[in-house]
Design a protein around this motif. Structure first.
Motif, PDB file in Angstrom:
ATOM      1  N   VAL A  10       0.850  -1.200   0.000  1.00 30.23           N
ATOM      2  CA  VAL A  10       0.000   0.000   0.000  1.00 30.23           C
ATOM      3  C   VAL A  10       0.883   1.246   0.000  1.00 30.23           C
ATOM      4  O   VAL A  10       0.703   2.161  -0.812  1.00 30.23           O
ATOM      5  N   VAL A  11       1.850   1.281   0.907  1.00 25.36           N
ATOM      6  CA  VAL A  11       2.748   2.432   1.017  1.00 25.36           C
ATOM      7  C   VAL A  11       3.522   2.621  -0.284  1.00 25.36           C
ATOM      8  O   VAL A  11       3.672   3.748  -0.771  1.00 25.36           O
ATOM      9  N   SER A  12       3.997   1.537  -0.856  1.00 29.15           N
ATOM     10  CA  SER A  12       4.766   1.613  -2.102  1.00 29.15           C
ATOM     11  C   SER A  12       3.935   2.202  -3.247  1.00 29.15           C
ATOM     12  O   SER A  12       4.398   3.087  -3.978  1.00 29.15           O
ATOM     13  N   ILE A  13       2.721   1.739  -3.390  1.00 28.37           N
ATOM     14  CA  ILE A  13       1.833   2.242  -4.447  1.00 28.37           C
ATOM     15  C   ILE A  13       1.571   3.729  -4.269  1.00 28.37           C
ATOM     16  O   ILE A  13       1.657   4.518  -5.216  1.00 28.37           O
ATOM     17  N   CYS A  29      -6.816   0.111  -5.419  1.00 30.64           N
ATOM     18  CA  CYS A  29      -8.061  -0.656  -5.519  1.00 30.64           C
ATOM     19  C   CYS A  29      -7.815  -2.015  -6.159  1.00 30.64           C
ATOM     20  O   CYS A  29      -8.340  -3.033  -5.702  1.00 30.64           O
ATOM     21  N   THR A  30      -7.004  -2.030  -7.203  1.00 30.17           N
ATOM     22  CA  THR A  30      -6.677  -3.277  -7.892  1.00 30.17           C
ATOM     23  C   THR A  30      -5.952  -4.239  -6.955  1.00 30.17           C
ATOM     24  O   THR A  30      -6.281  -5.430  -6.899  1.00 30.17           O
ATOM     25  N   VAL A  42     -14.001  -2.573  -4.949  1.00 29.23           N
ATOM     26  CA  VAL A  42     -13.205  -1.696  -4.098  1.00 29.23           C
ATOM     27  C   VAL A  42     -13.157  -0.331  -4.759  1.00 29.23           C
ATOM     28  O   VAL A  42     -12.739  -0.211  -5.917  1.00 29.23           O
ATOM     29  N   GLY A  43     -13.593   0.691  -4.037  1.00 25.38           N
ATOM     30  CA  GLY A  43     -13.564   2.023  -4.625  1.00 25.38           C
ATOM     31  C   GLY A  43     -13.571   3.129  -3.587  1.00 25.38           C
ATOM     32  O   GLY A  43     -13.745   2.892  -2.392  1.00 25.38           O
ATOM     33  N   VAL A  60     -12.473  -0.502  -8.673  1.00 23.80           N
ATOM     34  CA  VAL A  60     -12.291  -1.742  -9.417  1.00 23.80           C
ATOM     35  C   VAL A  60     -13.477  -2.638  -9.072  1.00 23.80           C
ATOM     36  O   VAL A  60     -13.801  -2.818  -7.907  1.00 23.80           O
ATOM     37  N   GLY A  61     -14.107  -3.167 -10.082  1.00 22.85           N
ATOM     38  CA  GLY A  61     -15.253  -4.051  -9.887  1.00 22.85           C
ATOM     39  C   GLY A  61     -16.304  -3.770 -10.926  1.00 22.85           C
ATOM     40  O   GLY A  61     -16.065  -3.042 -11.894  1.00 22.85           O
ATOM     41  N   ALA A  62     -17.468  -4.327 -10.706  1.00 22.46           N
ATOM     42  CA  ALA A  62     -18.576  -4.149 -11.646  1.00 22.46           C
ATOM     43  C   ALA A  62     -18.937  -2.667 -11.758  1.00 22.46           C
ATOM     44  O   ALA A  62     -18.869  -1.936 -10.772  1.00 22.46           O
TER      45      ALA A  62
END
Length: 151
Positions: A10-13, A29-30, A42-43, A60-62
């Motif tokens: 998470v921190v890296s992203i 989210c991905t 997830v959004g 990410v998702g429907a």
């Protein structure tokens, strides 16, 4: 996957210098969608305090029709007003629930605070009944603390 193992990712992203905030959030989210088996959507929603509405950010998702949610409406809208986490073990038992898909069985929403103000939230839907624990809440609070550094 253990949440402690995801924290460095998470921190890296979120610390990538060449990506925009939305690109980082989409990548986050991905990651969550792929690494936590019961995270099926997830959004992020971000608050407009003048209009008292939430606006869909990266997710990410429907696909969802719920791109703008009034404060107070649905789980996300309630979190915008309460400033507290909301875990819904079974969405069918909630009176003030906005149905996104018949496949969604449960939801967790954790507010995002920037300099003490609720600026939005992370919203996660699951196709599983009652999968969310206190560990999910603590992890998503950590995620939002890291996301808040982007503002």
């Amino acid at each position: 996957m253990h949440f402690e193992d995801l924290q460095p990712e998470v921190v890296s992203i979120l610390s990538q210098p060449v990506k925009s905030r939305d690109e980082k959030l989409l990548e986050l989210c991905t990651l969550l969608n792929e690494k936590v088996s019961y995270y099926n959507w997830v959004g992020f929603y971000f608050a407009d305090h003048e209009t008292r509405t939430l606006h869909l950010g990266p997710y990410v998702g429907a696909p969802t029709d719920h791109t703008v949610i009034p404060f107070g409406k649905g789980i996300c809208g309630q979190v915008a007003e309460s400033n507290t986490n909301f875990v819904v073990p079974d969405v069918s038992a909630q009176d003030n629930y906005i149905a996104c898909s018949f496949t969604v069985k449960s939801e967790i929403v954790v507010p995002l605070f920037v300099r003490g103000q609720n600026m939005g939230q992370i919203d996660i839907d699951s196709h599983v009944l009652d999968p969310f624990s206190e560990a999910d809440e603590r992890f998503l609070e950590f995620v939002n603390q890291e996301v808040a550094k982007l503002f």
